[in-house]
Enzyme design. Structure first.
Site, mmCIF file in Angstrom:
data_model
loop_
_atom_site.group_PDB
_atom_site.id
_atom_site.type_symbol
_atom_site.label_atom_id
_atom_site.label_comp_id
_atom_site.label_asym_id
_atom_site.label_seq_id
_atom_site.Cartn_x
_atom_site.Cartn_y
_atom_site.Cartn_z
ATOM 1 N N LYS A 118 -53.511 -12.503 16.638
ATOM 2 C CA LYS A 118 -54.397 -11.413 16.190
ATOM 3 C C LYS A 118 -54.490 -10.312 17.241
ATOM 4 O O LYS A 118 -54.359 -9.129 16.930
ATOM 5 C CB LYS A 118 -55.804 -11.972 15.926
ATOM 6 N N ASN A 119 -54.715 -10.713 18.492
ATOM 7 C CA ASN A 119 -54.986 -9.717 19.526
ATOM 8 C C ASN A 119 -53.751 -8.935 19.945
ATOM 9 O O ASN A 119 -53.865 -7.963 20.695
ATOM 10 C CB ASN A 119 -55.641 -10.370 20.749
ATOM 11 N N ARG A 160 -64.075 -4.309 17.273
ATOM 12 C CA ARG A 160 -63.910 -3.516 18.484
ATOM 13 C C ARG A 160 -62.467 -3.030 18.672
ATOM 14 O O ARG A 160 -62.230 -1.953 19.209
ATOM 15 C CB ARG A 160 -64.345 -4.377 19.667
ATOM 16 N N CYS A 188 -67.728 -8.347 18.047
ATOM 17 C CA CYS A 188 -68.579 -9.489 18.396
ATOM 18 C C CYS A 188 -69.658 -9.061 19.395
ATOM 19 O O CYS A 188 -69.388 -8.310 20.323
ATOM 20 C CB CYS A 188 -67.739 -10.579 19.059
ATOM 21 N N ARG A 248 -70.086 -4.681 26.554
ATOM 22 C CA ARG A 248 -68.737 -4.229 26.202
ATOM 23 C C ARG A 248 -68.603 -2.711 26.096
ATOM 24 O O ARG A 248 -68.298 -2.169 25.036
ATOM 25 C CB ARG A 248 -68.272 -4.897 24.912
ATOM 26 N N PRO A 249 -68.824 -2.012 27.192
ATOM 27 C CA PRO A 249 -68.665 -0.558 27.162
ATOM 28 C C PRO A 249 -67.184 -0.155 27.091
ATOM 29 O O PRO A 249 -66.304 -1.002 27.165
ATOM 30 C CB PRO A 249 -69.285 -0.111 28.483
ATOM 31 N N VAL A 250 -66.939 1.154 26.928
ATOM 32 C CA VAL A 250 -65.554 1.646 26.896
ATOM 33 C C VAL A 250 -65.331 2.704 27.986
ATOM 34 O O VAL A 250 -64.467 3.551 27.874
ATOM 35 C CB VAL A 250 -65.191 2.218 25.503
ATOM 36 N N ASP A 251 -66.159 2.615 29.049
ATOM 37 C CA ASP A 251 -66.078 3.645 30.100
ATOM 38 C C ASP A 251 -64.705 3.694 30.774
ATOM 39 O O ASP A 251 -64.213 4.777 31.096
ATOM 40 C CB ASP A 251 -67.198 3.437 31.137
ATOM 41 N N ASP A 287 -61.790 -16.626 25.590
ATOM 42 C CA ASP A 287 -61.710 -16.880 24.141
ATOM 43 C C ASP A 287 -61.548 -18.359 23.806
ATOM 44 O O ASP A 287 -61.540 -18.722 22.627
ATOM 45 C CB ASP A 287 -60.559 -16.073 23.521
ATOM 46 N N ARG A 292 -62.320 -13.623 10.469
ATOM 47 C CA ARG A 292 -61.812 -12.487 11.238
ATOM 48 C C ARG A 292 -60.623 -12.904 12.101
ATOM 49 O O ARG A 292 -59.734 -12.089 12.344
ATOM 50 C CB ARG A 292 -62.905 -11.941 12.181
HETATM 51 C C1 UD1 Z 1 -59.984 -8.396 24.595
HETATM 52 C C2 UD1 Z 1 -59.825 -9.364 23.439
HETATM 53 C C3 UD1 Z 1 -60.916 -10.417 23.460
HETATM 54 C C4 UD1 Z 1 -60.956 -11.115 24.818
HETATM 55 C C5 UD1 Z 1 -61.016 -10.083 25.955
HETATM 56 C C6 UD1 Z 1 -60.883 -10.709 27.328
HETATM 57 C C7 UD1 Z 1 -58.798 -8.060 21.697
HETATM 58 C C8 UD1 Z 1 -58.935 -7.441 20.343
HETATM 59 N N1 UD1 Z 1 -59.899 -8.633 22.190
HETATM 60 O O1 UD1 Z 1 -61.238 -7.738 24.404
HETATM 61 O O2 UD1 Z 1 -60.650 -11.360 22.424
HETATM 62 O O3 UD1 Z 1 -62.089 -11.936 24.881
HETATM 63 O O4 UD1 Z 1 -59.954 -9.120 25.821
HETATM 64 O O5 UD1 Z 1 -59.695 -11.418 27.430
HETATM 65 O O6 UD1 Z 1 -57.732 -8.058 22.279
HETATM 66 N N2 UD1 Z 1 -65.346 -3.534 30.287
HETATM 67 C C9 UD1 Z 1 -66.074 -2.479 30.818
HETATM 68 N N3 UD1 Z 1 -65.669 -1.210 30.528
HETATM 69 C C10 UD1 Z 1 -64.601 -0.939 29.733
HETATM 70 C C11 UD1 Z 1 -63.861 -2.011 29.209
HETATM 71 C C12 UD1 Z 1 -64.257 -3.305 29.510
HETATM 72 O O7 UD1 Z 1 -67.046 -2.673 31.540
HETATM 73 O O8 UD1 Z 1 -64.289 0.242 29.498
HETATM 74 C C13 UD1 Z 1 -65.764 -4.933 30.598
HETATM 75 C C14 UD1 Z 1 -66.263 -5.659 29.341
HETATM 76 O O9 UD1 Z 1 -67.606 -5.381 29.066
HETATM 77 C C15 UD1 Z 1 -66.027 -7.094 29.717
HETATM 78 C C16 UD1 Z 1 -64.748 -7.021 30.564
HETATM 79 O O10 UD1 Z 1 -64.630 -5.670 30.988
HETATM 80 O O11 UD1 Z 1 -67.079 -7.602 30.489
HETATM 81 C C17 UD1 Z 1 -63.491 -7.439 29.828
HETATM 82 O O12 UD1 Z 1 -63.321 -6.680 28.673
HETATM 83 P P1 UD1 Z 1 -61.888 -6.338 28.075
HETATM 84 O O13 UD1 Z 1 -60.830 -7.051 28.847
HETATM 85 O O14 UD1 Z 1 -61.778 -4.868 27.912
HETATM 86 O O15 UD1 Z 1 -61.976 -7.025 26.627
HETATM 87 P P2 UD1 Z 1 -61.568 -6.420 25.238
HETATM 88 O O16 UD1 Z 1 -60.323 -5.609 25.364
HETATM 89 O O17 UD1 Z 1 -62.761 -5.817 24.592
#
Ligand code: UD1
Length: 426
Positions: free
Chosen positions: A22-23, A99, A123, A128-131, A313, A405
């Site tokens: 999926k990912n 997301r 979830c 989970r910010p996108v900064d 995961d 999902r």
């Molecule tokens: C992806 C996976 C998810 C998995 C995760 C970690 C997909 C669709 N999802 O999620 O299943 O659990 O990787 O292996 O592929 N963070 C920030 N700022 C940002 C981005 C991330 O602070 O801009 C933090 C997040 O809050 C979290 C950590 O970084 O604490 C890891 O997040 P990230 O690796 O980005 O996970 P996802 O890509 O959302």
């Protein structure tokens, strides 16, 4: 709403076909926006999240066809054609459900020069910010504004390569930046980049489309922008989280299951642990064989982390296994805060778990007891099914839309190896 009923106690025997990841699949679909030529994806999993990404891509004018695999174990093939990107608007109603929809941002800016994408949902496992995504795109020359819950981004004269160092090796940020950088001018260097197998799969897919990328699987990825990318036919990698989940299912219920199409290379951290607690894991010419005799496993600690460390995961599933272990284990979650929502539900089944911050201490019990429980997120929900496999009596898992999902035909796959499990339609 559908529910799942599991009656515990059956040993598992037989084979389970592992689906495409999926990912990875979701990111490859988003990256199909980068070319005006058709992209064909094989080994696609059939999941609610894939349907949500399809809906989103159709909003942008992507033409899509799916050829269904007929039998269990036969995957779908999807053809995506983004001849023109007619709109670059990703509405809240779709993005809030998943997301990974946010991953269209990089490809849209790269191909279309602008995008309006809702801030994500998905979830509820932490802030989970996108900064990191947004700072990276700004460093590449995009103008970014946040307006009414939307990211409004533009780079009318194109993005420019630069060096970006992530504060944390974020999967999503690495992938969004990688897909933005493939069509940028010049060289982009991503430092402290994600090394996850799905990130490598996306990189290999982009290379097959003509992108210039090196360093995949290391923490420094170098991307030299090219003028254009072409169409491609590509097979999605096997799902390592689904694989790990069925490995744990076999360890918890006891039995002998061959996971057809699975790879050991992407699951070394889990396999190492399972072997230590008395589960045999062997490569076969079709995948991986897992064997366990049904005696209670020994308790072993684990700490989640970025690849190749134990994946977050699989944390909930591993915790389900530890609830029936001999002794006490400590499970530390370092990737997401608030990822212990399965704990109160496992406790309803008789598990003994204490949580302090990012640490859960699990004292194994001899028996779990079936109970009505509620799925709270994608991976948490499957941990309740796993606990149900070994619990005395009947477990009813509510809110299974979380499972749909990310786990393709879970109840069919588990009942195919002898588990007493069925879906109760609402
Ligand atoms: C992806 C996976 C998810 C998995 C995760 C970690 C997909 C669709 N999802 O999620 O299943 O659990 O990787 O292996 O592929 N963070 C920030 N700022 C940002 C981005 C991330 O602070 O801009 C933090 C997040 O809050 C979290 C950590 O970084 O604490 C890891 O997040 P990230 O690796 O980005 O996970 P996802 O890509 O959302």
């Amino acid at each position: 709403m559908d529910r799942i009923r599991v009656k515990g106690g059956a040993r598992l025997k037989g084979e389970i076909a592992i689906s495409g990841a999926k990912n990875s699949a979701l990111k490859l679909m988003a990256a199909s926006l980068l070319t005006d030529e058709p992209v064909t994806l094989r080994n696609m999993p059939r999941l609610a999240d894939i349907a949500a990404m399809s809906d989103l891509l159709m909003q942008f004018g992507v033409n899509m066809n799916v050829r269904r695999g007929a039998a269990l174990g036969q995957s779908d093939t999807m053809r995506l054609h983004a001849a023109n990107v007619e709109s670059a608007f990703a509405p809240y109603d779709i993005v809030r459900k998943m997301r990974a929809s946010f991953q269209v941002l990089g490809p849209l800016i790269a191909r279309h020069g602008e995008a309006r994408v809702s801030l994500p949902g998905g979830c509820a496992i932490g802030a989970r910010p996108v900064d990191f995504h947004l700072k990276g795109l700004e460093a590449m020359g995009a103008a970014i504004e946040l307006v009414d819950g939307y990211v409004v981004a533009s780079a009318k004269t194109g993005l420019k390569g630069t060096t970006i160092e992530f504060p944390f090796a974020s999967v999503g940020a690495t992938e969004n930046l990688m897909t933005a950088a493939v069509l940028a001018k010049g060289r982009t260097v991503l430092k402290n980049a994600a090394r996850e197998p799905e990130t490598q799969d996306l990189g290999n897919f982009l290379i097959a489309m003509g992108a210039m990328i090196s360093g995949l699987g290391t923490s420094q990825i170098v991307i030299d922008g090219v003028e254009r990318l072409s169409g491609v036919m590509y097979s999605v990698m096997p799902d390592r989280i689904e694989t790990g989940t069925y490995m744990i299912a076999t360890a918890i219920a006891g039995g002998e299951v061959e996971l057809v199409g699975a790879l050991t290379s992407s699951n070394q951290a889990l396999i190492g642990l399972l072997e230590k607690i008395g589960t045999e894991v062997k490569e076969t010419n079709r995948g991986v064989m897992v064997y366990r005799n049904g005696i209670r496993p020994n308790a072993m600690d684990v700490t989640t982390g970025v690849f190749p460390v134990f994946p977050t995961d699989l944390q909930a599933q591993y915790m389900a296994l530890m609830t029936i272990a001999n002794g006490t284990s400590r499970i530390k979650e370092t990737v997401f805060e608030n990822r212990f929502m399965h704990v109160p539900e496992l406790a309803r089944m008789g598990a003994d778990i204490q949580v302090h911050g990012d640490l859960a201490t699990v004292t194994g019990v001899e028996k779990l007891k079936g109970a009505p429980v509620m799925a709270t997120d994608l991976r948490a929900s499957v941990s309740l099914v796993l606990a149900g496999l070994v619990a005395e009596g009947e477990t009813i898992v509510n809110r299974v839309y979380h499972l749909d999902r990310g786990f393709e035909r879970l109840e069919e796959k588990l009942s195919g190896v002898g588990a007493e499990i069925e879906r109760l339609a609402s």
